[in-house]
Write an enzyme that holds these catalytic residues in place. Structure first.
Site, PDB file in Angstrom:
ATOM      1  N   HIS A 160       7.784   3.780   3.586  1.00  0.00           N
ATOM      2  CA  HIS A 160       7.875   4.730   2.457  1.00  0.00           C
ATOM      3  C   HIS A 160       6.632   4.625   1.574  1.00  0.00           C
ATOM      4  O   HIS A 160       6.133   5.624   1.065  1.00  0.00           O
ATOM      5  CB  HIS A 160       9.133   4.457   1.619  1.00  0.00           C
ATOM      6  CG  HIS A 160      10.404   4.770   2.357  1.00  0.00           C
ATOM      7  ND1 HIS A 160      10.596   5.954   3.015  1.00  0.00           N
ATOM      8  CD2 HIS A 160      11.546   4.059   2.547  1.00  0.00           C
ATOM      9  CE1 HIS A 160      11.795   5.954   3.588  1.00  0.00           C
ATOM     10  NE2 HIS A 160      12.380   4.821   3.319  1.00  0.00           N
ATOM     11  N   LEU A 206      -1.619  23.801  -9.452  1.00  0.00           N
ATOM     12  CA  LEU A 206      -0.615  23.546  -8.412  1.00  0.00           C
ATOM     13  C   LEU A 206       0.707  23.042  -9.018  1.00  0.00           C
ATOM     14  O   LEU A 206       0.713  22.145  -9.864  1.00  0.00           O
ATOM     15  CB  LEU A 206      -1.142  22.475  -7.430  1.00  0.00           C
ATOM     16  CG  LEU A 206      -0.134  21.999  -6.380  1.00  0.00           C
ATOM     17  CD1 LEU A 206       0.154  23.092  -5.345  1.00  0.00           C
ATOM     18  CD2 LEU A 206      -0.625  20.726  -5.675  1.00  0.00           C
ATOM     19  N   ASP A 244       9.360  13.367   6.924  1.00  0.00           N
ATOM     20  CA  ASP A 244      10.218  12.501   7.738  1.00  0.00           C
ATOM     21  C   ASP A 244       9.381  11.575   8.621  1.00  0.00           C
ATOM     22  O   ASP A 244       8.272  11.927   9.023  1.00  0.00           O
ATOM     23  CB  ASP A 244      11.128  13.392   8.604  1.00  0.00           C
ATOM     24  CG  ASP A 244      12.309  12.600   9.144  1.00  0.00           C
ATOM     25  OD1 ASP A 244      12.618  11.511   8.610  1.00  0.00           O
ATOM     26  OD2 ASP A 244      12.930  13.065  10.119  1.00  0.00           O
TER      27      ASP A 244
HETATM   28  C1  FPP Z   1      12.215  10.208   5.331  1.00  0.00           C
HETATM   29  O1  FPP Z   1      11.785   9.209   6.228  1.00  0.00           O
HETATM   30  C2  FPP Z   1      11.613   9.983   4.032  1.00  0.00           C
HETATM   31  C3  FPP Z   1      12.286   9.668   2.906  1.00  0.00           C
HETATM   32  C4  FPP Z   1      13.741   9.485   2.869  1.00  0.00           C
HETATM   33  C5  FPP Z   1      11.586   9.430   1.644  1.00  0.00           C
HETATM   34  C6  FPP Z   1      10.338  10.210   1.460  1.00  0.00           C
HETATM   35  C7  FPP Z   1       9.704   9.821   0.209  1.00  0.00           C
HETATM   36  C8  FPP Z   1       8.397   9.696   0.006  1.00  0.00           C
HETATM   37  C9  FPP Z   1       7.367   9.913   1.062  1.00  0.00           C
HETATM   38  C10 FPP Z   1       7.855   9.312  -1.297  1.00  0.00           C
HETATM   39  C11 FPP Z   1       8.610   9.825  -2.489  1.00  0.00           C
HETATM   40  C12 FPP Z   1       7.882   9.462  -3.683  1.00  0.00           C
HETATM   41  C13 FPP Z   1       7.992   9.986  -4.926  1.00  0.00           C
HETATM   42  C14 FPP Z   1       7.070   9.531  -5.922  1.00  0.00           C
HETATM   43  C15 FPP Z   1       8.982  10.966  -5.337  1.00  0.00           C
HETATM   44  P1  FPP Z   1      12.869   8.347   6.981  1.00  0.00           P
HETATM   45  O2  FPP Z   1      13.109   7.111   6.202  1.00  0.00           O
HETATM   46  O3  FPP Z   1      14.099   9.177   7.219  1.00  0.00           O
HETATM   47  O4  FPP Z   1      12.165   8.044   8.303  1.00  0.00           O
HETATM   48  P2  FPP Z   1      12.874   7.804   9.706  1.00  0.00           P
HETATM   49  O5  FPP Z   1      13.427   9.138  10.139  1.00  0.00           O
HETATM   50  O6  FPP Z   1      11.750   7.360  10.557  1.00  0.00           O
HETATM   51  O7  FPP Z   1      13.927   6.758   9.512  1.00  0.00           O
END
Ligand code: FPP
Length: 238
Positions: free
Chosen positions: A31, A125, A14
């Site tokens: 992201h 893994l 997050d």
């Molecule tokens: C939450 O941050 C994160 C996500 C919704 C997406 C997480 C995904 C990745 C790190 C990469 C995934 C990649 C693959 C290849 C599967 P947020 O957007 O909720 O952050 P915020 O709370 O600051 O708004």
């Protein structure tokens, strides 16, 4: 020496959006930076001999985000596996997906299915992406399948039976769940599986989370385990 390393670590990644804002960038750029942090966490997990790493990459609640952001998140795996799949094959990493893969755009589904297929014989893994995943929906799905089974044969309804129909069937329950970004809740992540899991919360936004932060979380986990073991041996010291 007793090993107190967790076998299965889950991460709620997050803080990407807030990281983007804090760095005068867009949420999508946040992201993208999150993907780079994810690569570091995978490398560190191999180095630390973790057996299973479950990464919360797209929750069923994430569909309510802007169309632009959802499209970006759906395209991320395509870009990611195009670049990383040969390396995962070579490094003996096995890819699994927990979530409703049929509910994804065709191109995203295809790339995820291919990653599963091409790494299925790997023994190192396990990187389990929770993608289009929600813990409650997972439990409902498992119960529906259990009901179907029970109509056909006499079975005892128990935890093992439910566990068999979860996406994580065959995997150990997570020993440790880490959430980055400062919030302290599970947000529908591995609800059934986390019954006995240690929880660790970090204020660091996920794009800034690296090997040293993972090491801190593992160290804290090991300390807690050592304290529980001490209390078991010397109950009067509780
Ligand atoms: C939450 O941050 C994160 C996500 C919704 C997406 C997480 C995904 C990745 C790190 C990469 C995934 C990649 C693959 C290849 C599967 P947020 O957007 O909720 O952050 P915020 O709370 O600051 O708004």
């Amino acid at each position: 020496m007793v090993s107190r390393m967790p076998k299965h670590v889950g991460i709620i990644m997050d803080g990407n959006g807030r990281w983007g804002k804090a760095n005068a960038l867009t949420r999508s750029q946040g992201h993208y930076a999150g993907v780079q942090a994810m690569e570091k966490v995978i490398d560190a997990s191999i180095a630390f001999d973790i057996e299973v790493l479950t990464l919360y990459a797209f929750s069923s609640e994430n569909w309510s985000r802007s169309k632009e952001e959802v499209n970006y998140l759906m395209r991320l795996p395509i870009r990611f596996f195009k670049q990383k799949l040969p390396e995962f094959i070579r490094r003996n990493v096995k890819i699994l997906i927990s979530g409703n893969i049929d509910g994804l755009p065709a191109a995203t589904k295809k790339v995820l299915m291919r990653a599963i297929e091409e790494t299925k014989k790997n023994t190192g893994l396990i990187v389990n992406f929770a993608f289009n995943y929600g813990g409650r929906a997972e439990i409902i799905r498992a119960v529906q399948q259990v009901i179907r089974e029970m109509r056909e044969q006499k079975l005892e309804l128990n935890e093992e039976l439910i566990g068999r129909y979860l996406y994580t069937s065959g995997l150990p329950d997570p020993d440790l769940i880490i959430r980055t970004g400062g919030e302290q809740r599970l947000s529908n992540f591995l609800l059934w599986q986390s019954a006995m899991t240690e929880l660790y919360f970090s204020d660091v936004y996920f794009p800034d989370f690296g090997e040293e932060h993972l090491r801190e979380a593992l160290y804290e986990y090991q300390q807690r385990k050592a304290i529980y073991e001490f209390a078991d041996v010397y109950p009067s010291a509780r």
